[in-house]
Write an enzyme that holds these catalytic residues in place. Structure first.
Site, PDB file in Angstrom:
ATOM      1  N   GLN A 104      -2.466   3.264  -5.954  1.00 41.03           N
ATOM      2  CA  GLN A 104      -3.179   3.924  -4.867  1.00 41.03           C
ATOM      3  C   GLN A 104      -2.732   5.374  -4.790  1.00 41.03           C
ATOM      4  OE1 GLN A 104      -2.470   1.953  -1.134  1.00 41.03           O
ATOM      5  NE2 GLN A 104      -4.352   0.761  -1.301  1.00 41.03           N
ATOM      6  N   HIS A 161       0.855  -1.188   0.000  1.00 31.78           N
ATOM      7  CA  HIS A 161       0.000   0.000   0.000  1.00 31.78           C
ATOM      8  C   HIS A 161       0.893   1.240   0.000  1.00 31.78           C
ATOM      9  CE1 HIS A 161      -0.034  -1.163   4.524  1.00 31.78           C
ATOM     10  NE2 HIS A 161       1.102  -0.620   4.197  1.00 31.78           N
ATOM     11  N   VAL A 166      -5.734   2.598  11.298  1.00 27.45           N
ATOM     12  CA  VAL A 166      -6.770   3.613  11.520  1.00 27.45           C
ATOM     13  C   VAL A 166      -7.700   3.156  12.638  1.00 27.45           C
ATOM     14  CG1 VAL A 166      -6.837   4.762   9.271  1.00 27.45           C
ATOM     15  CG2 VAL A 166      -8.043   2.605   9.588  1.00 27.45           C
TER      16      VAL A 166
END
Lengths: 339, 782
Positions: free
Chosen positions: A210, A170, A253
Site C-alpha cells: 500500500q 495497512h 475516515v
C-alpha cells in the site's frame, strides 16, 4: 639551387608515383621529407646563399615541401581506401542475427511502480515516510478509531505474533506517528508491505503493498480529495481515466470512499475482472476522522484532512493486465525480467 | 444481502427502474453487485398429461405426452414419481432459462428417447425445496403461464455488498433500505406502524436476564398459533431472497427480520420448561441447533435457556428440540438485541454464521427496533396463523435509548464538502433521511441511526445524498514547500539501482518462514518471532534472515536459467532485549555462475555496491569466518566490517545446505545489514584529482604462506608507498607444490606509481618501490 629543387621534385614525384604500398610510400617520404631527407638537407644549405637568392629559393622550397606532402597524403588515402574497398564482401554478415544482450537486472515491478508514485507525490510536495512493518495494536487500530471490540482486531483477518505485535494490516499505521511529529500543513505518503491473514489464490494474497497518503491543513475538503485522486490517476495512467468516488466505510475516515475506475482490462465492456460491472475498485480513501486527528494531537476544530490507501498490487495488475497476484512474490525471473 | 424491489415498492410509491436504482444505490448508499430477475419465467406454462409410460431404457424415468395448447403436444422425459393422465403440470418449453437451478432447457434425447421440454419440480421453479416429484397444479388452464396461475409475481432482486456497511445495522432490512432509497429519490418512504400489542390482563411470561451487559433488550410474548403453510405472496417474497418457506410461523419471523433488520425467534412453548433465562453458557454445555448439528459451547457464549438446558445460541440459531413444527400449538416469540461483538465472536468460534448473527454483529443494533418488529410479527401471526396472545409481553430494557441531537454548522459543512449546497437543500436532504430538522442548527437523530453522533457524520449524509459526483474538484492550495528528503529511502534507491546495474534482478519474498527450512539452514529457531494464527506452516515464523526465502527463489530459477543474480532489500524481524521486537532492513544478493569464482563475484558485486554508496574501499575489511557457522561455506565466506563495525557476510553458501534444499548449483551471496550499511554511506563523495604526469608500472611477485592474507600485504604496501601509489592490483595467484612449495602461494601485484606534482624520475620510483618491496616482504614472511 633552384635547379636542384627541380631535380628533387621530379625524382620525388616519380618515386611517390611508383610506391606500391604504405611501407614503400613511407620510405620515399622519409627519403625526401624526413629529418635527414633530401629536401630538408638542401634547404639547410640556404644559409650560405645571398639574400636575393634566399628570397627566390625559400618560397619555392616551402611550396615544394607542401606539394610533396599532399601528394604523399593523397597516395596514402588511396592505399587506405584500396585496403577496405571489398569490405562489404569480405565481412558481410546476416544483420538479422540476434544481438548479444548486456547482463542486466531489473527492479521488481512493484518497486518501479512505487518509485513512480513517489515521484508524483514528491512533485506535489509530499514527504515520503517509512514506518515499521510489524507494529503495535495501538498504531494498527487504537490510534485509528477502531472500537475496542472491532472484528478487525481479532485474529481472524490479522496475523498475530506471540509477543502481541501485529504484522500491519495497512500502512495507515503511519498516520498517528507522522502527524504527532509534525505540524500542519502535513503532506506525506508512506509506502510499504502489509499483511492479511488469508489463504492465497490468484486474487488473494496475504502479503500486499500500500501507499498510505494524507494531507492535513486548514479547510481541506472532499473537493480537494477528489481533485487529488483524479490528478494521481492521470499521472499514473498517463491518460484520462474515467473514475468515481462512491460510499465506503472505514473507521478512520468520515466520510469514507471507494475510488473506482473504468475497467482497464475490458475497457468497460464487462469482463470477469470487473465482474461485468465495468468498474474496478482501486483504492479506498476518505476524510480523516476527527478522533484520529485528536489522537495525533491535531485540533479537529481547526484542521481537516484527507487520507487514502493506494493499493500498489491492484494498480500494477490493472496496468499490466496481470491475472495472478501470487506472481509478485514467487521470484520467478521469467516474470520479473519482463518489466 | 438481497433486496426485493417488490418489497421496497410496499414503502415507496414511485416508479423505480431497477438498473437506474442499482446505479444510484452504488453511488449514494452501498455497492449493488448484481441485479437479478426472479420468479417463474413466462415460458413455463401449464400442460396436461395425455399419457405417461415408463421409459423403455430406464427404471427411474417416465415418458409423457403433454398437451400445452389446443394444437400442441410435446413428448417429455421426466424423473421421480410418475404422474397420471389428466394431471396438470408446469412445463418449461425449450429455450427456458430456469435461474433457480441455473439451467437452460433444450430439446434433447434422454437414454434414446426424444424430450422436447421439461416438467418441473418445485425447486426447479424456485418456489420450494421439493425435488422428489414434479409439481401437480390444482388450478389453471392448459397453456396458461404458471406464474399467473399461481399468482406468483416476478421480482427484481438487488444483491448488496453488505460488508461495506458494518456501521449501518438499519440497512439490514427492507424498511431501512426503503428510507435510504426514498431519500436519494426525493420521495420519502412511508412505513406503516404495526398495531401495538393489546394490553390485556394475562399471565406473566417468566423470563430472567442475568447476563445484563450482553443483552441491551429482551422482549418475548406467548401466543397460540395454527401452524400451516404460508400464503403464496409470502412464500414468493422469501423465495426471491433465496429463503425456503417452512411454515407460517417460521416464515413470519423470517419475513419480519428481512423487513426490519431485527432477528426474531419462535420457540415451541410446549417443548421448553419456563422460566426462560438469558445467561452465559457453562463451559462444555451442548446444544443441537436447528441445522441438526450438536455444538459445544464455551463459558463466553450467550444462550437462551429453559430450566434444563440451552434452547438457543443467542443471536445465532435456535435449538432443534424446541423448533416450531406442524404439531406446535403455542409459541414463545422472542425479539431481542444482543451485544454485537459477543455474537460475532461466538459465531466465529462455533463456525456458524446466520442471517441473524450477521445482523447482530453489525455496530450496535437500535433496541427500539423491537417496538416495530415484535408488534409487526404478532400482527402477521394473527392474520396468517390465527394467533392469539396468551401472556403479557415480557420486556427487559434497562437503559432505554432516546433520540439525540447533533449541532450542525451549515457553513462548515459546505467548506468541508467543498460545494455550495444551499441551506434549504441541506435541510431537505436530512429530512428525507428521516432526521428532524427545525429552523435552527440542532438536528434530531432517530435512534435507528446509531452511526450519526457528530457533525462530520452529518457532513457525510449531506455529501453522499447530494452526490459525490456533483462536488466540483479543486486541488488543495498551500505553501510551495519542498518535502524533506527521506535519507533512508534515498540509500535504498541507490542500492537497488547499483545492483540492477551490476546485473542482478530484484525479487520480493514473503516475510514468513517455515520451521523446516529454518532448521535445514541451521538457523536458531528461538530467534524467530512466532505467528500465533498462521493458516499454513509456511507462515509460522517471521523471517529473521532473507537467506531462506532467497534460496527458494534460486531453486525455482535454476530450472530455467543457468546463470543469474537476484537480490532482495527487505525487512527481517526478531526479538531483542526486554522482548522488544527488532525490525531491520537487510540486503541480500545471490549469484549462480557455473565455472566462475563465486566468492570473487559476490564480493565484487558488494564492493561495487559500496562504491556506489560512497563507502571508501579502505573502510571495508573482510575477516575469515568464525567456526561453527552452518549456513556459509567454511573456507569461502567472510565477515564484512565497515569502519570497524560488522555489517554482514559475503561469500558462498555451504554446499551441504544447498544440497539439503535440493539446489544443484553452487551459490555466491552477500547478506548485509542495510541499516548499518547506510550509516557508512556518504552523500557527496570527494573528487579525486586525475594526474597529468606519466605513471610507471612495476610488478612484484612474492611467495608466501597460505595463511598470510592478501589484505595485510596490500595494506603494508599501501602504507609504505603512500600517495605515490596510484593503483594496486593483485593480478595473479600461483599455487604449485613443486615450484612454490606446500601450503604456499605466489602472489603477483601490479603497482602503478604516479605523482600529482611532477614526472617521477627513475630514482624516485626505485626509492619508493624498494620501500614497498621491503614492507610487503615483511608481511609475506609472516
Amino acid at each position: 639551387m633552384l635547379e636542384k629543387l627541380k631535380q628533387i621534385e621530379s625524382a620525388a614525384r616519380a618515386e611517390i608515383e611508383k610506391a606500391g604500398d604504405e611501407n614503400a610510400l613511407e620510405t620515399v617520404r622519409l627519403a625526401y621529407l624526413g629529418r635527414k631527407g633530401k629536401l630538408p638537407l638542401l634547404l639547410r644549405g640556404m644559409k650560405d646563399l645571398s639574400d636575393e637568392e634566399k628570397r627566390a629559393v625559400g618560397p619555392a622550397g616551402n611550396k615544394l615541401r607542401q606539394d610533396l606532402e599532399s601528394l604523399v597524403a593523397a597516395k596514402s588515402r588511396e592505399f587506405l581506401s584500396r585496403k577496405y574497398q571489398d569490405l562489404a564482401r569480405r565481412e558481410k554478415i546476416d544483420v538479422t542475427e540476434p544481438g548479444i544482450p548486456p547482463e542486466y537486472g531489473e527492479l521488481h515491478i512493484i518497486t518501479q511502480t512505487r518509485y513512480e508514485i513517489e515521484e508524483i507525490f514528491k512533485s506535489m510536495g509530499y514527504e515520503i515516510t517509512s514506518t515499521p512493518e510489524v507494529d503495535s495494536e495501538y498504531y494498527c487500530f487504537t490510534s485509528l478509531n477502531f472500537p475496542a471490540d472491532h472484528p478487525a482486531r481479532s485474529d481472524w483477518d490479522t496475523f498475530k505474533l506471540e509477543n502481541g505485535m501485529i504484522p500491519r494490516v495497512h500502512t495507515s499505521t503511519a498516520q498517528n506517528r507522522v502527524m504527532k511529529t509534525r505540524k500542519p500543513p502535513i503532506r506525506a505518503i508512506n509506502p510499504g508491505r502489509c499483511f492479511r491473514n488469508e489463504r492465497t489464490d490468484a486474487r488473494h494474497e496475504h502479503t500486499f503493498y500500500q501507499v498510505e497518503g494524507f494531507y492535513v491543513d486548514e479547510g481541506v475538503s472532499i473537493a480537494n480529495l477528489a481533485a487529488t485522486m483524479s490528478e494521481v490517476l492521470y499521472q499514473v495512467f498517463k491518460k484520462k481515466i474515467e473514475h468515481r468516488l462512491r460510499p465506503g466505510y472505514f473507521p478512520f475516515v468520515e466520510p469514507g470512499f471507494e475510488l473506482d475506475i473504468k475497467c482497464q482490462i475490458c475497457g468497460g465492456k464487462g469482463c470477469p475482472v470487473c465482474k461485468y460491472t465495468s468498474w474496478v475498485e482501486l483504492w479506498p480513501c476518505g476524510m480523516i476522522h476527527p478522533n484520529v486527528l485528536k489522537e495525533a494531537g491535531v485540533d479537529p476544530e481547526k484542521y481537516s484532512g484527507f487520507a487514502f490507501g493506494l493499493g500498489l498490487d491492484r494498480l500494477v495488475m490493472m496496468r499490466y493486465k496481470i491475472n495472478d497476484i501470487r506472481l509478485f512474490h514467487r521470484g520467478d525471473l521469467r516474470f520479473l525480467k519482463q518489466f | 444481502m438481497k433486496i426485493s424491489l417488490n418489497w421496497i415498492r410496499d414503502y415507496i410509491k414511485a416508479d423505480i427502474d431497477p438498473v437506474d436504482l442499482a446505479r444510484q444505490m452504488t453511488m449514494h448508499i452501498v455497492e449493488v453487485e448484481d441485479v437479478i430477475t426472479t420468479g417463474i419465467p413466462p415460458s413455463v406454462v401449464i400442460g396436461e398429461i395425455i399419457e405417461s409410460k415408463s421409459h423403455p431404457n430406464s427404471d427411474q424415468l417416465q415418458v409423457a405426452q403433454v398437451k400445452i395448447s389446443a394444437d400442441k403436444i410435446l413428448q417429455i422425459v421426466y424423473g421421480g414419481v410418475a404422474v397420471k393422465a389428466g394431471d396438470k403440470v408446469p412445463v418449461a418449453t425449450a429455450g427456458t432459462c430456469l435461474p433457480a437451478v441455473n439451467l437452460t432447457v433444450g430439446e434433447r434425447s434422454l437414454r434414446g428417447v426424444a424430450s422436447q421440454g421439461m416438467i418441473c419440480a418445485q425447486d426447479e421453479l424456485g418456489i420450494g425445496k421439493d425435488h422428489s416429484r414434479v409439481m401437480v397444479l390444482e388450478k389453471g388452464e392448459v397453456g396458461q403461464r404458471v406464474a399467473e396461475a399461481l399468482s406468483i409475481p416476478g421480482d427484481t432482486v438487488l444483491e448488496i455488498e453488505n460488508k461495506s456497511i458494518p456501521h449501518r445495522p438499519d440497512l439490514m432490512g427492507h424498511v431501512g433500505m426503503a428510507r435510504e432509497i426514498g431519500a436519494i429519490m426525493g420521495t420519502p418512504a412511508v412505513i406503516p406502524a404495526p398495531a401495538p400489542l393489546d394490553d390485556a390482563k394475562l399471565p406473566d411470561l417468566k423470563v430472567s436476564v442475568p447476563a445484563q451487559d450482553a443483552v441491551p433488550r429482551y422482549d418475548a410474548v406467548m401466543l397460540e398459533v395454527n401452524v400451516g403453510s404460508s400464503p403464496d405472496w409470502l412464500r414468493a417474497r422469501l423465495a426471491s431472497l433465496g429463503i425456503p418457506a417452512i411454515n407460517n410461523v417460521v416464515d413470519i419471523t423470517n419475513y419480519v427480520m428481512f423487513d426490519s433488520g431485527e432477528p426474531l425467534h419462535a420457540f415451541d412453548a410446549d417443548k421448553i420448561k419456563l422460566p426462560i433465562t438469558v445467561r452465559l453458557a457453562q463451559a462444555g454445555e451442548k446444544i443441537t441447533t436447528i441445522d441438526s448439528k450438536e455444538r459445544e459451547l464455551k463459558a463466553t457464549h450467550l444462550v437462551i435457556a429453559d430450566t434444563d438446558r440451552p434452547i438457543a445460541i443467542a443471536g445465532i440459531m435456535g435449538g432443534k428440540a424446541s423448533e416450531v413444527t406442524s404439531e406446535t400449538k403455542r409459541v414463545v416469540l422472542e425479539a431481542a438485541v444482543f451485544y454485537g461483538p459477543g455474537v460475532w465472536k461466538t459465531s466465529r468460534e462455533i463456525g456458524l454464521t446466520t442471517d441473524a448473527s450477521i445482523r447482530f454483529s453489525k455496530k450496535a443494533l437500535d433496541p427500539n427496533i423491537v417496538d416495530y418488529a415484535l408488534p409487526k410479527a404478532v400482527e402477521m401471526l394473527k392474520e396468517l396463523a390465527g394467533a392469539k396472545i396468551i401472556s403479557n409481553r415480557y420486556s427487559h430494557y434497562p437503559r432505554p435509548v432516546q433520540h439525540w441531537t447533533v449541532d450542525l454548522d451549515f457553513n462548515r459543512a459546505r467548506k468541508f464538502i467543498g460545494a455550495e449546497i444551499v441551506d434549504e437543500e441541506i435541510r431537505k436532504i436530512l429530512r428525507n433521511l428521516g432526521l428532524e430538522v427545525g429552523e435552527g442548527s440542532a438536528i434530531t437523530i432517530p435512534t435507528y441511526r446509531t452511526d450519526l453522533t457528530g457533525p462530520e457524520d452529518l457532513y457525510e449524509e449531506i455529501a453522499r445524498t447530494y452526490g459525490y459526483d456533483r462536488i466540483p474538484k479543486k486541488l488543495p492550495v498551500g505553501e510551495l514547500r519542498p518535502a524533506t528528503e527521506n535519507v533512508e529511502l534515498h540509500w535504498e534507491r541507490v542500492a537497488r539501482e547499483a545492483l540492477t546495474t551490476a546485473g542482478q534482478s530484484e525479487v520480493y519474498t514473503y516475510s514468513f518462514n517455515d520451521r523446516k527450512t529454518i532448521e535445514q539452514l541451521g538457523l536458531p529457531l528461538q530467534d524467530h518471532l512466532k505467528v500465533m494464527n498462521a493458516l499454513s506452516p509456511e507462515n509460522e515464523y517471521m523471517r529473521a534472515s532473507l537467506i531462506p526465502n532467497l534460496l527458494g527463489v534460486v531453486r525455482l530459477n535454476e530450472a530455467n536459467f543457468n546463470k543469474f543474480g537476484i537480490f532482495e532489500l527487505g525487512h527481517v524481524y526478531y526479538e531483542g532485549e526486554d522482548k522488544k521486537t527488532i525490525e531491520e532492513r537487510m540486503l541480500c544478493g545471490m549469484l549462480i555462475m557455473p565455472g566462475e569464482d563465486l566468492f570473487k563475484h559476490a564480493k565484487g558485486d558488494f564492493e561495487y555496491l559500496a562504491m556506489r554508496l560512497g563507502i571508501p574501499r579502505k573502510s571495508l575489511k573482510y575477516r575469515p569466518l568464525e567456526t561453527g557457522n552452518a549456513t556459509f561455506h567454511p573456507g569461502q565466506a567472510a565477515l564484512v566490517e565497515a569502519f570497524g563495525e560488522a555489517i554482514g557476510y559475503v561469500g558462498r553458501i555451504h554446499p551441504q545446505v544447498l544440497r539439503s534444499l535440493g539446489i544443484k548449483n553452487e551459490v555466491g551471496f552477500f547478506d548485509i545489514n542495510f541499516e548499518k550499511l547506510s550509516v557508512a554511506a556518504t552523500v557527496i563523495k570527494g573528487f579525486v584529482h586525475i594526474s597529468e604526469y606519466p605513471s610507471v608500472a612495476r610488478d612484484l611477485t612474492l611467495t608466501m604462506d597460505e595463511k598470510v592474507s592478501n589484505e595485510d600485504v596490500e595494506w603494508a604496501m599501501q602504507e609504505a608507498g603512500g600517495d605515490l601509489i596510484k593503483q594496486l592490483d593483485l593480478i595473479d595467484i600461483y599455487r604449485d607444490v613443486a615450484k612454490v612449495g606446500e601450503g604456499k602461494k605466489a602472489m603477483t601485484y601490479r603497482i602503478i606509481y604516479q605523482s600529482h606534482a611532477k614526472t617521477l624520475t627513475d630514482a624516485e620510483v626505485e626509492k619508493v618501490h624498494s620501500r614497498v618491496i621491503e614492507a610487503a616482504g615483511r608481511v609475506a614472511k609472516g
